[in-house]
Design a protein around this motif. Structure first.
Motif, PDB file in Angstrom:
ATOM      1  N   THR A 112       0.841  -1.183   0.000  1.00 38.51           N
ATOM      2  CA  THR A 112       0.000   0.000   0.000  1.00 38.51           C
ATOM      3  C   THR A 112       0.883   1.242   0.000  1.00 38.51           C
ATOM      4  O   THR A 112       2.050   1.193   0.436  1.00 38.51           O
ATOM      5  CB  THR A 112      -0.936   0.029   1.221  1.00 38.51           C
ATOM      6  OG1 THR A 112      -1.757   1.195   1.152  1.00 38.51           O
ATOM      7  CG2 THR A 112      -0.141   0.071   2.524  1.00 38.51           C
ATOM      8  N   ILE A 171      -5.847   1.321   5.185  1.00 39.99           N
ATOM      9  CA  ILE A 171      -6.471   0.486   4.167  1.00 39.99           C
ATOM     10  C   ILE A 171      -7.983   0.610   4.322  1.00 39.99           C
ATOM     11  O   ILE A 171      -8.534   0.293   5.380  1.00 39.99           O
ATOM     12  CB  ILE A 171      -6.052  -0.996   4.310  1.00 39.99           C
ATOM     13  CG1 ILE A 171      -4.529  -1.127   4.343  1.00 39.99           C
ATOM     14  CG2 ILE A 171      -6.640  -1.838   3.193  1.00 39.99           C
ATOM     15  CD1 ILE A 171      -3.852  -0.639   3.088  1.00 39.99           C
ATOM     16  N   PHE A 208      -0.568  -5.858   4.266  1.00 40.79           N
ATOM     17  CA  PHE A 208      -0.259  -4.740   3.378  1.00 40.79           C
ATOM     18  C   PHE A 208       0.961  -4.012   3.937  1.00 40.79           C
ATOM     19  O   PHE A 208       0.892  -3.396   5.013  1.00 40.79           O
ATOM     20  CB  PHE A 208      -1.441  -3.778   3.278  1.00 40.79           C
ATOM     21  CG  PHE A 208      -2.636  -4.358   2.574  1.00 40.79           C
ATOM     22  CD1 PHE A 208      -2.756  -4.251   1.198  1.00 40.79           C
ATOM     23  CD2 PHE A 208      -3.620  -5.014   3.288  1.00 40.79           C
ATOM     24  CE1 PHE A 208      -3.850  -4.796   0.541  1.00 40.79           C
ATOM     25  CE2 PHE A 208      -4.723  -5.554   2.646  1.00 40.79           C
ATOM     26  CZ  PHE A 208      -4.832  -5.448   1.261  1.00 40.79           C
ATOM     27  N   ARG A 268       3.515  -1.029   3.971  1.00 40.54           N
ATOM     28  CA  ARG A 268       3.691   0.367   3.544  1.00 40.54           C
ATOM     29  C   ARG A 268       5.172   0.704   3.428  1.00 40.54           C
ATOM     30  O   ARG A 268       5.598   1.423   2.535  1.00 40.54           O
ATOM     31  CB  ARG A 268       3.022   1.301   4.570  1.00 40.54           C
ATOM     32  CG  ARG A 268       3.233   2.795   4.318  1.00 40.54           C
ATOM     33  CD  ARG A 268       2.529   3.238   3.059  1.00 40.54           C
ATOM     34  NE  ARG A 268       2.616   4.678   2.868  1.00 40.54           N
ATOM     35  CZ  ARG A 268       3.654   5.294   2.294  1.00 40.54           C
ATOM     36  NH1 ARG A 268       4.684   4.598   1.860  1.00 40.54           N
ATOM     37  NH2 ARG A 268       3.650   6.612   2.153  1.00 40.54           N
TER      38      ARG A 268
END
Length: 403
Positions: free
Chosen positions: A156, A161, A350, A352
Motif C-alpha cells: 500500500t 487500508i 499490506f 507500507r
C-alpha cells in the motif's frame, strides 16, 4: 643505554603508526578505484607494495628493539641496578640441592624431583602469551518466523487500508413462472478501515567499534531486523487492535465449537472438527498454528500396538495434518490452544514500508560523543477480511449446544 633504546623504540613505534594510517587510507582508495574503474593502476600497486615493505621493515625493527631493551634491563638487574634476577625454571632445577650429586644418585629407570619456584603470569611480558580468540560472535537462538508464509501479501502507499466487507447474503433466487415478478436477493456490506502501524526500535553504539569491527555491524543489522519481525509476528497473531496495535487474527477468530463428539476424542480430532466448523462458514482451512509442546504431543500419539500414528520417525515428513501445513509457535499464552483458518483467502498483509535499518550521528549528543544511533522500523497493516474463516480455542472444548 636503556634510555637510548627506549627513545629509538618510541620513534619506531610512531613511524609504524604513521605507516599503518597511510596503509589504511590507501586501502580505502584502492577499494574506490576498483569500484570506479574495475581494476588497480600500476602506480597504485607500486605505492601499496612500498607501504607494505615499509610496514614489514618497521615491524621487524620494532621487535628487534624490544628484544634489545629486554637484554639491557636484565643486564642492569644483574649489576644491582634493578630487581633480583629471575632465573628460568630449568636453571632453578639445575642449581637446586636435590639436583646436586645427581651423577652418584641417579640410575637407570630412576628420576629426581627438584623444587622450582613458581613462575606466575605476572612475570611474563605482555604479548608473549596471547589468549585464543574464537572467530565470529555467538548469537542467541531465535524462533523460526512463519506467519508471513501463511498469509497473502500485498502493498500500500496509504496510511490506512479502506476496504469493503460482505457481511450478509439473503438468496431469494427461485424458479419464476412466465409473466410473474422476479424476487430480490439482499446483499449486505460494511466498510472497514485498517490503519497502517509502525513497528520500530533503536540501538546506541560507538562509532569506533562499528568502524573497527565490521562483523559486529552486520550482526546488529540482522538482530534488529529479527527483533522487528518477531514483534510483527506477535502482532499478526495476537494484536489487540487498541493503543496503536494491529488487530490480530486470534482476537477476531471464531470460538471453537465442535459440532459433535467423536469417540475417544483426541487433539487430532479437534483440528478436524475445526476444519468442519470453517467449512460450514464456506471458507476451507488451509493451515494450523499450534504450540511446540502441543505439536510434540500430537506427533507422539500412538495406536494400541504402541506404533506412531502420524509417521515413521526414521522417515518423518514435514509437519502436516489432514492435508494442511502445521506451523509452530513458542508463544507461552498459546500452549494448549490452536488456530485453524483460511489464511490465504481470509486475511492479507499490506506493507507500507519494508523493514529497514538507518544509522545517524545527529541524534541528541551523538556527534559530540562519537556515538551513532541505529533505528530499525517498518510500517505494515493486517486486514482480516473474513473472521469466521478462523477458528481458535483450547483442545478438548465442549461440544456446541445442540451438537
Amino acid at each position: 643505554m636503556a634510555d637510548e633504546v627506549r627513545d629509538l623504540l618510541r620513534q619506531v613505534t610512531n613511524d609504524l603508526s604513521r605507516v599503518n594510517d597511510e596503509f589504511s587510507k590507501k586501502a580505502e582508495n584502492c577499494l574506490a578505484e576498483v569500484k570506479n574503474t574495475g581494476k588497480l593502476s600500476e602506480q597504485t600497486k607500486a605505492e601499496v607494495d612500498k607501504l607494505a615493505t615499509n610496514q614489514s621493515d618497521l615491524t621487524g625493527r620494532l621487535e628487534d628493539l624490544q628484544s634489545r631493551l629486554g637484554e639491557v634491563e636484565q643486564s642492569a638487574a644483574r649489576r644491582g641496578g634493578g630487581a633480583p634476577e629471575q632465573h628460568s625454571p630449568g636453571r632453578q632445577a639445575v642449581e637446586s640441592d636435590a639436583f646436586k650429586g645427581v651423577n652418584s644418585s641417579i640410575g637407570r629407570g630412576r628420576s629426581v624431583s627438584a623444587p622450582v619456584k613458581n613462575v606466575l603470569s605476572t612475570d611474563i611480558a605482555e604479548g608473549v602469551v596471547e589468549p585464543q580468540r574464537l572467530p565470529g560472535i555467538d548469537q542467541m537462538p531465535k524462533q523460526r518466523l512463519f506467519i508471513r508464509d501463511l498469509i497473502a501479501g500485498g502493498r500500500t502507499t496509504s496510511p490506512a487500508i479502506f476496504w469493503v466487507q460482505q457481511t450478509g447474503f439473503t438468496n431469494a433466487a427461485r424458479v419464476v413462472p412466465e409473466g410473474t415478478p422476479k424476487p430480490y436477493s439482499d446483499i449486505e456490506f460494511a466498510t472497514k478501515i485498517t490503519p497502517v502501524v509502525t513497528i520500530a526500535h533503536m540501538f546506541k553504539a560507538s562509532k569506533q567499534i562499528l568502524d573497527d569491527f565490521t562483523q559486529l555491524q552486520s550482526m546488529i543489522d540482522a538482530e534488529m531486523r529479527y527483533g522487528l519481525k518477531f514483534v510483527e509476528e506477535q502482532e499478526f497473531l495476537f494484536g489487540s487492535g487498541t493503543g496503536g496495535h494491529l488487530e490480530g487474527i486470534v482476537p477476531q477468530a471464531s470460538t471453537f465449537a465442535p459440532a459433535f463428539e467423536p469417540e475417544a476424542r483426541t487433539p487430532i480430532d479437534d483440528l478436524r472438527l475445526a476444519i468442519l466448523q470453517a467449512q460450514l462458514a464456506r471458507l476451507p482451512v488451509d493451515g494450523f498454528v499450534i504450540h511446540f509442546v502441543d505439536w510434540a504431543k500430537i506427533e507422539l500419539t500412538k495406536d494400541a500396538n504402541n506404533g506412531y500414528i502420524l509417521a515413521n520417525p526414521l522417515r518423518i515428513a514435514g509437519p502436516t495434518l489432514w492435508g494442511r501445513p502445521v506451523v509452530e509457535t513458542e508463544a507461552p499464552e498459546f500452549e494448549g490452544e490452536f488456530l485453524a483458518g483460511a489464511f490465504r483467502t481470509a486475511a492479507q498483509i499490506f506493507d507500507r514500508e519494508d523493514a529497514n535499518v538507518v544509522i545517524s550521528t545527529e541524534n541528541v549528543d551523538d556527534f559530540e560523543k562519537n556515538m551513532i544511533s541505529v533505528r530499525c522500523e517498518e510500517r505494515t497493516a493486517l486486514a482480516v477480511k473474513r473472521p469466521e474463516a478462523f477458528v481458535t480455542g483450547p483442545f478438548g472444548t465442549a461440544v456446541a449446544a445442540g451438537g
